[in-house]
Motif scaffolding. Structure first.
Motif, PDB file in Angstrom:
ATOM      1  N   GLY A   1       0.794  -1.226   0.000  1.00 38.58           N
ATOM      2  CA  GLY A   1       0.000   0.000   0.000  1.00 38.58           C
ATOM      3  C   GLY A   1       0.829   1.279   0.000  1.00 38.58           C
ATOM      4  N   SER A   2       1.941   1.288   0.724  1.00 39.58           N
ATOM      5  CA  SER A   2       2.762   2.507   0.768  1.00 39.58           C
ATOM      6  C   SER A   2       3.352   2.790  -0.611  1.00 39.58           C
ATOM      7  CB  SER A   2       3.907   2.369   1.777  1.00 39.58           C
ATOM      8  OG  SER A   2       3.416   2.021   3.037  1.00 39.58           O
TER       9      SER A   2
ATOM     10  N   ASP B   1      -7.339   6.724  -1.777  1.00 36.66           N
ATOM     11  CA  ASP B   1      -6.565   5.630  -1.199  1.00 36.66           C
ATOM     12  C   ASP B   1      -7.542   4.523  -0.823  1.00 36.66           C
ATOM     13  OD1 ASP B   1      -5.169   3.866   0.372  1.00 36.66           O
ATOM     14  OD2 ASP B   1      -4.084   5.400   1.514  1.00 36.66           O
TER      15      ASP B   1
ATOM     16  N   LYS C   1      -3.973  -4.240   0.041  1.00 37.28           N
ATOM     17  CA  LYS C   1      -4.414  -5.342   0.906  1.00 37.28           C
ATOM     18  C   LYS C   1      -5.354  -6.391   0.277  1.00 37.28           C
ATOM     19  CE  LYS C   1      -3.993  -2.240   4.855  1.00 37.28           C
ATOM     20  NZ  LYS C   1      -3.091  -2.690   5.902  1.00 37.28           N
TER      21      LYS C   1
HETATM   22  N1  PLP Z   1      -3.180   3.248   2.855  1.00 40.32           N
HETATM   23  C1  PLP Z   1      -4.016   2.829   3.802  1.00 40.32           C
HETATM   24  C2  PLP Z   1      -5.409   3.382   3.857  1.00 40.32           C
HETATM   25  C3  PLP Z   1      -3.600   1.890   4.751  1.00 40.32           C
HETATM   26  O1  PLP Z   1      -4.413   1.511   5.738  1.00 40.32           O
HETATM   27  C4  PLP Z   1      -2.275   1.373   4.657  1.00 40.32           C
HETATM   28  C5  PLP Z   1      -1.792   0.384   5.630  1.00 40.32           C
HETATM   29  O2  PLP Z   1      -2.401   0.055   6.603  1.00 40.32           O
HETATM   30  C6  PLP Z   1      -1.433   1.849   3.655  1.00 40.32           C
HETATM   31  C7  PLP Z   1      -1.920   2.785   2.761  1.00 40.32           C
HETATM   32  C8  PLP Z   1      -0.033   1.352   3.551  1.00 40.32           C
HETATM   33  O3  PLP Z   1      -0.025   0.014   3.135  1.00 40.32           O
HETATM   34  P1  PLP Z   1       1.199  -0.953   3.439  1.00 40.32           P
HETATM   35  O4  PLP Z   1       1.260  -1.145   4.904  1.00 40.32           O
HETATM   36  O5  PLP Z   1       0.830  -2.201   2.671  1.00 40.32           O
HETATM   37  O6  PLP Z   1       2.423  -0.316   2.905  1.00 40.32           O
END
Ligand code: PLP
Length: 448
Positions: free
Chosen positions: A104-105, A244, A273
């Motif tokens: 996600g990041s 997002d 996710k």
């Molecule tokens: N965006 C949202 C809304 C999230 O809840 C998260 C992680 O919990 C992320 C981005 C980042 O995802 P990741 O932890 O897979 O890098």
């Protein structure tokens, strides 16, 4: 030689005396090596939408693994092409260019960079800032963290963070504007317009928001007018609208993508996710063809990417997961189970320490307050969130603690509940019954 129970070679994210090891998962349950069973009412971290141990996914994984697991980005594989087709067809109209990454990041950070590249390609080289909201989470890499509005996770890395503005979120229960009015006047949307003027629209590249909040304030969603109004402001100032959907995407709120509840088409959508339901790391940033075409008008190259982007094995796994969701009508089931769970959890608002219950689909949250009248939070030192989460854990039900600093970056107790879409009526009831019992017990211990 390190003994098999020792964890001394692991860089732990938290120190504890004893770690439970999970041996396997099946359906909505996880099992540890001591034979304990846990009802996974948070799907890991809002991830495992189809439940654990689905054999169709394991078969797809095995089949792809027997062909090829990794290729260099010079090549494509059929699994990547098929997955892009599948999710492009599911996404809102026009969002049919999938940029694959691993989490996600990377998805939100890629969205930020794609927005920047679009403005460079269309003659607006100064546009670079991303406006986001407080009480938000977009990830842990530096760009993603700069956009995130969670003070407790930002503070250690503050010297590295980019100078991005944040506005008030549409969090009605604690809205500083709604407090003094009878109804929502969308003042938080006006704030976007104000920030754009203050920063100069020539400097603003994008606005990013989660349609329904994840762990920052689980289940909080804006009113129907919110995203259409945001869309209009973005269009007027040539600012790209990024949503997002890392938590909400692929069915979690009862529609394929949460932004569909507002009938708005964003320019870029970050997902993660639920794309693979946790069976293999993969994420995708979905980009509107208009943005893609503008970038490639002059260029033949988009300079950004990660080693595991488009990994053939992960793509095959994600495709099998999305096929499984479709074949078993799991998005519709998520909406139905979500309504049932929300109705049962709403009844918890009658308990002495529950301020508000909220949610959409199977993304739900409850906020705890010391005084229901004034909505005053508990003192942070009391650790109310941890009390609730730990007591539920002791009874074999897993939920997530809401992120610290819900209200003002410091105070605020809340929980996040997001079971797999495969949960049934009896398991919904069991989860909420345990929640009720635990919240009552915590209330008593706090003197209520
Ligand atoms: N965006 C949202 C809304 C999230 O809840 C998260 C992680 O919990 C992320 C981005 C980042 O995802 P990741 O932890 O897979 O890098």
């Amino acid at each position: 030689m390190v003994d098999s129970q020792s964890t001394e070679r692991i860089f732990h994210r938290v120190l504890k005396d004893k770690w439970q090891q999970i041996s396997h998962g099946e359906g909505i349950y996880l099992y540890d090596t001591e034979g304990r069973r846990y009802l996974d009412a948070c799907a890991g971290v809002h991830v495992v939408s189809i439940g654990h141990g689905v054999k169709e996914v394991v078969e797809a994984m095995t089949e792809q693994a027997s062909k090829v697991c990794f290729t260099y980005s010079r090549f494509l594989t059929q699994s990547q092409i098929d997955l892009a087709d599948k999710i492009g067809a599911m996404a809102p109209e026009g969002l049919n260019k999938a940029f694959f990454i691993s989490g996600g990041s990377e998805a939100t950070e890629s969205a930020m960079k794609i927005a920047r590249k679009y403005h460079l390609s269309t003659g607006n080289p100064q546009k670079h800032k991303v406006v986001s909201r407080w009480q938000s989470w977009h990830g842990n890499t530096v760009g993603a963290l700069s956009m995130s509005g969670r003070s407790s996770w930002r503070q250690d890395y503050d010297p590295y963070l980019l100078d991005f503005p944040h506005i008030t979120p549409p969090y009605a229960y604690r809205c500083p504007y709604c407090k003094t009015q009878n109804a929502c006047q969308l003042n938080c949307v006006e704030e976007l317009e104000r920030v754009i003027h203050q920063e100069g629209s020539e400097n603003i590249s994008a606005f990013i928001a989660e349609p329904v909040l994840g762990t920052s304030a689980c289940g909080v969603a804006p009113p129907p007018e919110y995203f259409p109004a945001i869309r209009e402001i973005c269009d007027r100032h040539n600012i790209l609208m990024i949503v997002d959907e890392v938590v909400t995407g692929f069915g979690r709120t009862g529609l394929n993508f949460a932004i569909e509840h507002w009938d708005v088409v964003p320019d870029i959508m970050a997902t993660g996710k639920g794309l693979s339901s946790g069976y293999s790391p993969i994420a995708a940033t979905l980009v509107h063809e208009r943005i893609y075409d503008a970038i490639y008008q002059k260029e033949t190259h988009y300079v950004h990417g990660h080693t595991y982007g488009g990994n053939p094995l992960s793509c095959a796994v994600a495709l099998a997961v999305q096929n499984y969701i479709e074949d078993h009508n799991l998005v519709e089931r998520c909406a139905r189970m979500g309504d049932l769970m929300l109705e049962q959890m709403k009844a918890l608002e009658a308990l002495p320490i529950v301020g508000e219950v909220r949610g959409k689909g199977l993304l739900l949250g409850a906020e705890f307050v010391a005084d229901k009248e004034t909505r005053a939070p508990f003192a942070v030192e009391r650790g109310v969130t941890a009390m609730v989460v730990n007591k539920m854990f002791d009874r074999g039900v897993l939920i997530m603690p809401g992120a610290p600093g819900l209200i003002d970056g410091v105070a605020g107790d809340h929980i996040a509940v997001s079971p797999p879409f495969t949960i049934d009526e009896a398991e919904v009831k069991e989860t909420v019954d345990v929640m009720r019992e635990v919240i009552l017990e915590v209330g008593e211990e706090l003197g209520y």
